[in-house]
Design an enzyme around this catalytic site. Structure first.
Site, short mmCIF file in Angstrom:
data_model
loop_
_atom_site.label_atom_id
_atom_site.label_comp_id
_atom_site.label_asym_id
_atom_site.label_seq_id
_atom_site.Cartn_x
_atom_site.Cartn_y
_atom_site.Cartn_z
N ASP A 326 0.84 -1.20 0.00
CA ASP A 326 0.00 0.00 0.00
C ASP A 326 0.88 1.25 0.00
O ASP A 326 1.85 1.32 0.76
CB ASP A 326 -0.89 -0.04 1.25
CG ASP A 326 -1.89 1.08 1.30
OD1 ASP A 326 -2.78 1.12 0.44
OD2 ASP A 326 -1.79 1.93 2.21
N GLU A 362 1.51 -0.44 -5.12
CA GLU A 362 0.59 0.64 -5.41
C GLU A 362 1.48 1.87 -5.58
O GLU A 362 2.00 2.40 -4.59
CB GLU A 362 -0.40 0.86 -4.27
CG GLU A 362 -1.39 1.96 -4.56
CD GLU A 362 -2.31 2.28 -3.38
OE1 GLU A 362 -3.49 2.55 -3.62
OE2 GLU A 362 -1.83 2.26 -2.23
#
Length: 659
Positions: A326, A362
C-alpha cells in the site's frame, strides 16, 4: 544474550526461557511487563539492559511460549522535539507475532500520563512453525482477485456461522469452488494484520472494516484470525492445493498512531524520532505523505529491518506467494525523494527468502513526487490507474480514447518501457477496494458517501463514472439491462488486456456499495457481500472471459504487443486502422486481431479477433480471411460459425476465432 545473532530482536524462545529484545535509540530505560495468561494482571515489571546497538535485552528464566507481555519506555517527553516517551503507556512489541485481543480506539491512549495497560492488547510469546514454502503459484499475466476477508465471507450461506468473517472461511469448499469457476489465479487479501480505528470513527458509530491502519506488522488481527498464524498457514495450504496463490496486502507506509494528536501504541512510544519521518529542521512535525498523519521512515535501518523481517515471517510461517504494498513509494523514500533503487526496495528484492516472491506496488502516495507509476524496479508489478481511467473513459463515451484503449490492451509500453523495460509489469484493473464497485461505476455519476459522516467530502470526486440515465438504484428494466451490458463490456475489456489483471471480490456478480466510493468505515451491509443477490449472468460472463484468457496463450504473455506479427489493429472494414481513424475523436469501434496459441487445440497457432463496439447500435465487422478460412464466435454457450462478416452487439465486446 542467548541467541546466535547479537542483532536479533523480538521474543525468542529457548529451552530454558525467553529472551526479549527491542530497539530504541533515545529511550532512557525500557521495561518488560509480564502478564498472567488472560493478559489482565501484570505480575512483573523488569528493567532491560541496553547493548551497543541500542537494543534493550532481558532474558527471563523459565518463561515459556504463551506468555503475555508488553513494554514501557521512559525518557524525555517533548513532542515539539519529536520525543514521546511516556512510561504510563504500555507498548506493543513491533515484532509481536500474536496479540491476545484486537486494538480498540480510546482517547486515553493518546493522553500523556494516562496508564493504558487495561486498554491495550498484550503480545503473546510464540514459537515459529514453518510452512511448506514452494515457488509462487502466480505468474505475471495471471488473474488476481482482491478480497476483504470479513466482508467477503460474513454472509456466505454455506460457511458455518462461527467461521464466517475469518481467514479460515476462504478455504471452505464453496468459496474455493467459486474462485475456480471464475478462473482466479491468486487471491490478494486486504490487510489482515492488527489494526486500530481512526479516532474520528467511534463517535460516529463506525469502525474500520478494511484494516489499512496497522499497529503490529506481524501479528494477525484476532477478529480475522482467531486461530493465529496456524489459521493462515492452513488456509494458504488449502488454496495452494487447488492451484490458487495467496498474496498479502501489507501496509508499511504509516501506523495507526496517526498525527501528534493520535495514540501511543508502539513505535511512537519506543522511538518516535527514528521510526517516523519528520519535517526537516522541525522534529516535532510529522511528515504526512500518506494522508493518515504519519509516515514511516523506511530508509532507517531499523524500519528497513522490521519490513524485511515481517515479509520473511509471512513467507516462512504461512507460505504466501507474495505481497502487495500500500502506498509503496514510501518504501523508496529518502529525505531527497523517491529512489527506485533505494535501500529498502533493493533489500526486498535481494533477500534470499523474498527474491522469488510476487511483489506488487501501489505506485503512488500523496507526498511530493509521489506518483511513481512505471518507476519501480523490476520485477515489481504495479497497479496501473492509467488503464483503469482509460478503460472507464472509453466505455463512458469520452472522445479521443481509441488510442488509449489500444495502448492498455497492448501492455502500456508508454509506461513500462522506461528504464529499458522489456515487457509489461502492469496490474490492470477497473475497480478496487478504494472507489466505486464495478456496478456502481455504471450506476452513479457522483459519489454518495454520506454514511461516512463527513458530509460527502471524503473519497475521490472524479470517478469517470456514468449512471445510464438514472442516479442509483432503479426498477427500470431497460436501464438495469444497459448497466449489466456495460459491466460485461468492461470485464471483457479488462480480461483482454496484456499484463496481470485484478478484479475486486463481488464485482463479478454486481456487488453494490450504494454509491459509496470510500467505504473503509462501513463494516456492515454496505460492504458485506450478499451472495444470494449476486447476478448469475455476470458471474457466468466472468467465467467465460476468464476461460478465454486461460485458453489463449497471448493473454498470459507479458511482452509488449508491437504490431510485428503479434497484433493487427483493424477497423470495421477489416483493413488496418488508418491515421485518420485513430484520430477520429468519436470513433466507437476497434478490432484487435491477435496471433496466439490455442491450448484447446494443443497449442496450435490461430488468430483471435477481439472486437469492441461502444456504440448504441449493432456494428458489422469484416474480418480478414485467408483462402477458405472461416471465423467462429466464442460465447458462453460455445462457438458458432459466423464467416468473415460478423455482428457485434451494441456496447459489447465480441470474441472470434479463425478456424
Amino acid at each position: 544474550m542467548r541467541g546466535n545473532n547479537a542483532a536479533q530482536v523480538g521474543a525468542i524462545v529457548f529451552d530454558t526461557g525467553v529472551e526479549f529484545a527491542v530497539w530504541s535509540h533515545h529511550a532512557a530505560q525500557v521495561e518488560l511487563c509480564l502478564f498472567d495468561n488472560d493478559g489482565n494482571r501484570e505480575f512483573a515489571r523488569l528493567p532491560m539492559a541496553r547493548d551497543g546497538n541500542h537494543i534493550h535485552r532481558l532474558f527471563v528464566d523459565g518463561l515459556k511460549a504463551g506468555a503475555c507481555y508488553g513494554y514501557r519506555a521512559d525518557g524525555i517527553y517533548a513532542p515539539d522535539n519529536g520525543l514521546w516517551f511516556d512510561p504510563s503507556k504500555l507498548l506493543i512489541d513491533p515484532y509481536a507475532k500474536e496479540i491476545d485481543r484486537p486494538f480498540r480506539y480510546d482517547p486515553r491512549l493518546g493522553v500523556y500520563g494516562e496508564d493504558s495497560q487495561d486498554l491495550m492488547p498484550k503480545a503473546i510469546v510464540t514459537t515459529d512453525t514453518r510452512a511448506a514454502v514452494a515457488k509462487p503459484l502466480f505468474k505475471p499475466g495471471g488473474f488476481i482477485y482482491e478480497v476483504a476477508v470479513r466482508p467477503f465471507t460474513i454472509l456466505h450461506p454455506d460457511i458455518p456461522e462461527h467461521q464466517r468473517g475469518t481467514i479460515s472461511a476462504l478455504a471452505h469448499p464453496s468459496v474455493i469452488a467459486h474462485l475456480k469457476r471464475i478462473g482466479v489465479d491468486a487471491v490478494e487479501l486486504m490487510p489482515i494484520t492488527a489494526w486500530i480505528d481512526e479516532r474520528h470513527l467511534p463517535p460516529l458509530g463506525l469502525t474500520n472494516g478494511w484494516g489499512y491502519n496497522p499497529v503490529a506488522f506481524m501479528a494477525l488481527d484476532p477478529r480475522l484470525a482467531p486461530g493465529g498464524m496456524a489459521e493462515l498457514r492452513e488456509t494458504v495450504a488449502a488454496l495452494h492445493a487447488e492451484g490458487i496463490a495467496v498474496i498479502l496486502d501489507l501496509v508499511f507506509n504509516h501506523t495507526g498512531e496517526s498525527d501528534r494528536y493520535g495514540t501511543t501504541l508502539s513505535l511512537r512510544g519506543l522511538d518516535n524520532l527514528h521510526y517516523f519521518r519528520h519535517v526537516q529542521n522541525c522534529p516535532g512535525e510529522l511528515v504526512n505523505d500518506t494522508g493518515t498523519g504519519n509516515t514511516l521512515a523506511c530508509d532507517h535501518p531499523e524500519v528497513r529491518r522490521l519490513v524485511i523481517d515481517s515479509l520473511r515471517h509471512f513467507v516462512l510461517n504461512s507460505g504466501v506467494d507474495g505481497f502487495r504494498f500500500d502506498l509503496a513509494p514510501v518504501l523508496g523514500r529518502t529525505a531527497a525523494g523517491f529512489e527506485r533503487d533505494g535501500g529498502t526496495l533493493a533489500a526486498i528484492l535481494a533477500d534470499t527468502v523474498l527474491a522469488d516472491r510476487i511483489m506488487i506496488a501501489e505506485p503512488w502516495d500523496i507526498g511530493p513526487g509521489g506518483y511513481q507509476l512505471g518507476n519501480f524496479p523490476p520485477p515489481f508489478l504495479e497497479w496501473n490507474d492509467r488503464v483503469r481511467d482509460d478503460l472507464r473513459c472509453y466505455w463512458r463515451g469520452d472522445q479521443w480514447k481509441t488510442g488509449a484503449l489500444a495502448t492498455a490492451l497492448a501492455g502500456s509500453s508508454d509506461i513500462f518501457a522506461r528504464n529499458d523495460g522489456k515487457g509489461t509489469r502492469s496490474v490492470n484493473f477497473l475497480a478496487a477496494h478504494d472507489g466505486f464497485t464495478l456496478i456502481d461505476l455504471v450506476s452513479y455519476a457522483g459519489k454518495h458517501n454520506d454514511a461516512n459522516g463527513e458530509h460527502n467530502r471524503d473519497g475521490h470526486n472524479e470517478n469517470h463514472s456514468w449512471n445510464n440515465g438514472v442516479e442509483g438504484e432503479t426498477l427500470y428494466p431497460s436501464i438495469r439491462k444497459r448497466r449489466k451490458n456495460d459491466v460485461m463490456a468492461l470485464i471483457s475489456t479488462l480480461f483482454a488486456t496484456r499484463g496481470s489483471i485484478m478484479l475486486t471480490a463481488g464485482d463479478e456478480g454486481g456487488r453494490s456499495q450504494r454509491g459509496n466510493n470510500n467505504a473503509y468505515c462501513q463494516d456492515n451491509e454496505i460492504t458485506w457481500l450478499d451472495w444470494k443477490t449476486l447476478d448469475e449472468d455476470l458471474i457466468a460472463h466472468t467465467a467465460f472471459v476468464a476461460g478465454l484468457r486461460r485458453r489463449f496463450t497471448v493473454f498470459s504473455e507479458t511482452d509488449f504487443l508491437s504490431g510485428n506479427g503479434d497484433v493487427e489493429w483493424i477497423s470495421v472494414s477489416g483493413e488496418p486502422m488508418t491515421v485518420a481513424e485513430w484520430e477520429t475523436p468519436s470513433l466507437h469501434t476497434l478490432g484487435m486481431l491477435l496471433a496466439t496459441g490455442d491450448r484447446a487445440s494443443r497449442g496450435q497457432r490461430t488468430r483471435l479477433a477481439v472486437l469492441f463496439n461502444r456504440s448504441e447500435s449493432r456494428e458489422l465487422f469484416t474480418l480478414p480471411a485467408e483462402g477458405e478460412a472461416s471465423w467462429r464466435q466464442l460465447t458462453p454457450a460455445g462457438a458458432k460459425k459466423t464467416g468473415a462478416r460478423v455482428t457485434v452487439e451494441p456496447r459489447s465486446v465480441g470474441f472470434f476465432i479463425e478456424k
